[in-house]
Scaffold this active site. Structure first.
Site, PDB file in Angstrom:
ATOM      1  N   ASN A 384      38.909 -21.958 -49.939  1.00  0.00           N
ATOM      2  CA  ASN A 384      38.000 -22.608 -49.000  1.00  0.00           C
ATOM      3  C   ASN A 384      37.908 -24.105 -49.283  1.00  0.00           C
ATOM      4  O   ASN A 384      38.518 -24.919 -48.584  1.00  0.00           O
ATOM      5  CB  ASN A 384      36.622 -21.937 -49.078  1.00  0.00           C
ATOM      6  CG  ASN A 384      35.657 -22.465 -48.045  1.00  0.00           C
ATOM      7  OD1 ASN A 384      35.940 -23.454 -47.384  1.00  0.00           O
ATOM      8  ND2 ASN A 384      34.537 -21.819 -47.899  1.00  0.00           N
ATOM      9  N   ASP A 385      37.187 -24.473 -50.326  1.00  0.00           N
ATOM     10  CA  ASP A 385      36.905 -25.890 -50.560  1.00  0.00           C
ATOM     11  C   ASP A 385      38.170 -26.726 -50.746  1.00  0.00           C
ATOM     12  O   ASP A 385      38.193 -27.896 -50.362  1.00  0.00           O
ATOM     13  CB  ASP A 385      35.998 -26.041 -51.781  1.00  0.00           C
ATOM     14  CG  ASP A 385      34.648 -25.367 -51.548  1.00  0.00           C
ATOM     15  OD1 ASP A 385      34.202 -25.349 -50.382  1.00  0.00           O
ATOM     16  OD2 ASP A 385      34.064 -24.865 -52.511  1.00  0.00           O
TER      17      ASP A 385
END
Lengths: 462, 98
Positions: A384-385
């Site tokens: 994600n990040d």
């Protein structure tokens, strides 16, 4: 030849073999020679030491060696997903050994210790004991027997630095007055508490940096032990381990866009506090496994971006099947690995190698980003990040400036995700709302399995 | 004694330089095996522990030394085993390339 000279020569050869061992590790083709060199060097050094004439009690030595083997073998056989906690545990063991030897040396020699020797001995036990508890905490968090949530409180850095300063002050007093033997236990107990406090504020995604840092401390404490025992072999091994941990810490902190001082003084977990803003509800496009399979089959170049979520879902073997199915159709499939993907440096590479994905398909961030504009599909699995374009564009984002995999530059982005929940840092990911992004909602293992089934069964539909 | 410490500092400095130069070249692919291997090598501290336990100069030194041998030996055995296991997994694509 006198025994002492013979022992020193085994140490000298061991030193050469240790350096060669790390040199051969530079490439996967020679890396296994590195392990053998290390093993031979280790066997020589231990064999030489056993000849030392000062040894009168072989029984204790034998008990120690046998028990060590009994504990070591299972630790060498853990699952690849458990390697981070195993590594943290071995840092703890290494630090324990160094601390215990340092403690014994102090009580054997005090008060006849020169200030310089006392200073290195203090460094040995301070670094050793803080690494011991710090690594145990890290292992506990990674094994999920301790809460993974970072625990922060006001004045945390102040308390931590205060404890460290106190331990150093005691070390300074002891260097001047080594006869103050009763001060010594405090110099062990304070860093033991400090180690716990140091790791308490750290969350899962910061583990790669912390493990590297603890690795560096373990190495430095072993080098300090080498000074105390006047063992050049130990100094070299400790310096190699210390510099390795240091280099990895720098790489990891760069990959998280933290300064090194920020890492040293536990700036971990602060992002989390900053990112509890309201999440906006924006429309996303989603797709089924069938649609995803059709798009993947039509692509020329696919980059798969795996994150720790892939390992949690145990999806790596399904991902290998996807890799095989697409490769068979002539699609060029590579993997883009962010330096902090996984729970320790290089963890993702090991997990994919275990799933039999050839290592020349595992590319680092720079190599993948260069080709991203020519990529038809970027498939994000459990990451994600590290794919969040806000890190590049939004100066107000807590992760602004962090180097990311530029998946948003690919023609189509597909993201396998359980739900729209935010990632580790709690930050919304604008990637999901882009025009070219398709969300594939579901469990990574099941979803990838469905795509593979669609790809292999595609002929039946026509 | 003084001279010994200075020599030791030289050794440390040179080893740290070699460490930086050699480890900088390790591919990011192998960072996990790197960490487990350096960990095993670091457990050479076992030689100090063996002497401590073997010399049996005091009850405390013998007990702490023996525990230290256990801790270091488990790192040696476990570290080499897992590093080799990991490295065996890294395979290149295609059996042979021209």
């Amino acid at each position: 030849m006198p025994t002492e000279t013979f022992i020193e020569i085994t140490y000298l050869i061991a030193t050469v073999l240790f350096i060669l061992s790390l040199k051969w590790l530079s490439s996967p083709t020679t890396a296994r020679h590195g392990v053998w060199a290390g093993e031979i060097g280790m066997a020589l050094a231990i064999g030489g030491t056993l000849l030392y004439r000062g040894i009168i009690d072989y029984k204790l030595v034998a008990i120690g060696l046998v028990l060590g083997c009994i504990i070591g073998v299972p630790l060498g056989k853990v699952a690849m997903t458990a390697v981070p906690q195993r590594t943290a545990l071995s840092h703890a063991f290494g630090a324990l050994c160094v601390t215990l030897v340092g403690t014994s040396e102090f009580y054997l020699r005090a008060p006849n210790i020169s200030p310089f020797l006392m200073a290195v001995l203090s460094m040995e036990v301070i670094l050793g004991s803080l690494t011991f508890t710090g690594s145990l905490m890290a292992a506990g968090k990674l094994q999920e027997v301790l809460p993974q949530r970072p625990i922060t409180y006001k004045g945390q850095n102040f308390v931590n630095l205060g404890m460290l300063a106190l331990a150093i002050a005691i070390a300074a007093i002891l260097a001047m007055h080594p006869e103050q033997v009763k001060l010594f236990p405090a110099m062990i107990i304070i860093p033991l508490i400090f180690g716990v406090m140091l790791v308490i504020p750290i969350g899962g995604a910061d583990m790669p940096t912390v493990i590297s840092l603890l690795n560096s401390y373990a190495g430095l404490s072993a080098a300090a032990m080498g000074f105390v025992l006047n063992s050049k072999l130990l100094i070299v091994a400790g310096a190699l381990d210390g510099s390795s941990g240091f280099i990895l810490s720098v790489i990891m902190s760069k990959a998280m866009n933290r300064s090194f001082t920020n890492v040293l003084f536990g700036g971990f977990g602060q992002i989390q506090a900053a990112a509890t803003g309201v999440q906006e509800q924006r429309p996303v496009k989603s797709a089924t496994a069938e649609e995803a399979a059709a798009i993947l089959a039509a692509a020329n170049k696919v980059v798969i971006v795996p994150g720790y979520g892939m390992a949690v879902a145990q999806a790596q073997h399904k991902v290998r099947e996807l890799f095989d199915a697409l490769s068979k159709r002539g699609v060029d499939v590579t993997f883009g690995i962010h330096p902090v993907a996984g729970r320790m440096p290089g963890h993702m590479n090991v997990l994919l190698a275990e799933a039999d994905i050839p290592y020349d398909k595992l590319l680092d961030m720079d190599a993948v980003n260069g080709d991203m504009a020519q990529t038809d599909v970027a498939l994000v699995i459990g990451a994600n990040d590290v794919t969040n374009p806000a890190a590049r564009t939004d100066a107000s984002s807590p992760i602004f400036g962090m180097p990311i995999l530029d998946v948003d530059k690919a023609r189509t982005v597909m993201v396998i995700k359980r739900s729209m929940a935010a990632g580790f840092a709690g930050i919304d990911n604008p990637l999901y709302y882009l025009d070219q992004t398709l969300m594939l909602f579901g469990d990574a293992k099941t979803f990838v399995g469905n795509i593979v089934r669609e790809l292999s069964g595609a002929g039946d539909h026509h | 004694m003084k001279l010994d410490l200075i020599t030791s500092l030289y050794v440390f400095m040179l080893a740290a330089f070699i460490g930086f130069e050699v480890i900088r070249r390790v591919s990011p692919l192998l960072h996990t095996p790197l960490m487990s291997l350096t960990n095993a090598l670091d457990a050479i501290a076992v030689v100090g522990a063996i002497i401590l336990a073997g010399e049996h100069k005091s009850q405390l030194a013998a007990i702490l030394g023996t525990i230290a041998i256990v801790a270091a030996t488990s790192n040696i055995v476990g570290g080499f085993l897992i590093t080799d296991r990991m490295l065996r997994m890294f395979k290149s694509s295609g059996p042979k390339r021209p």
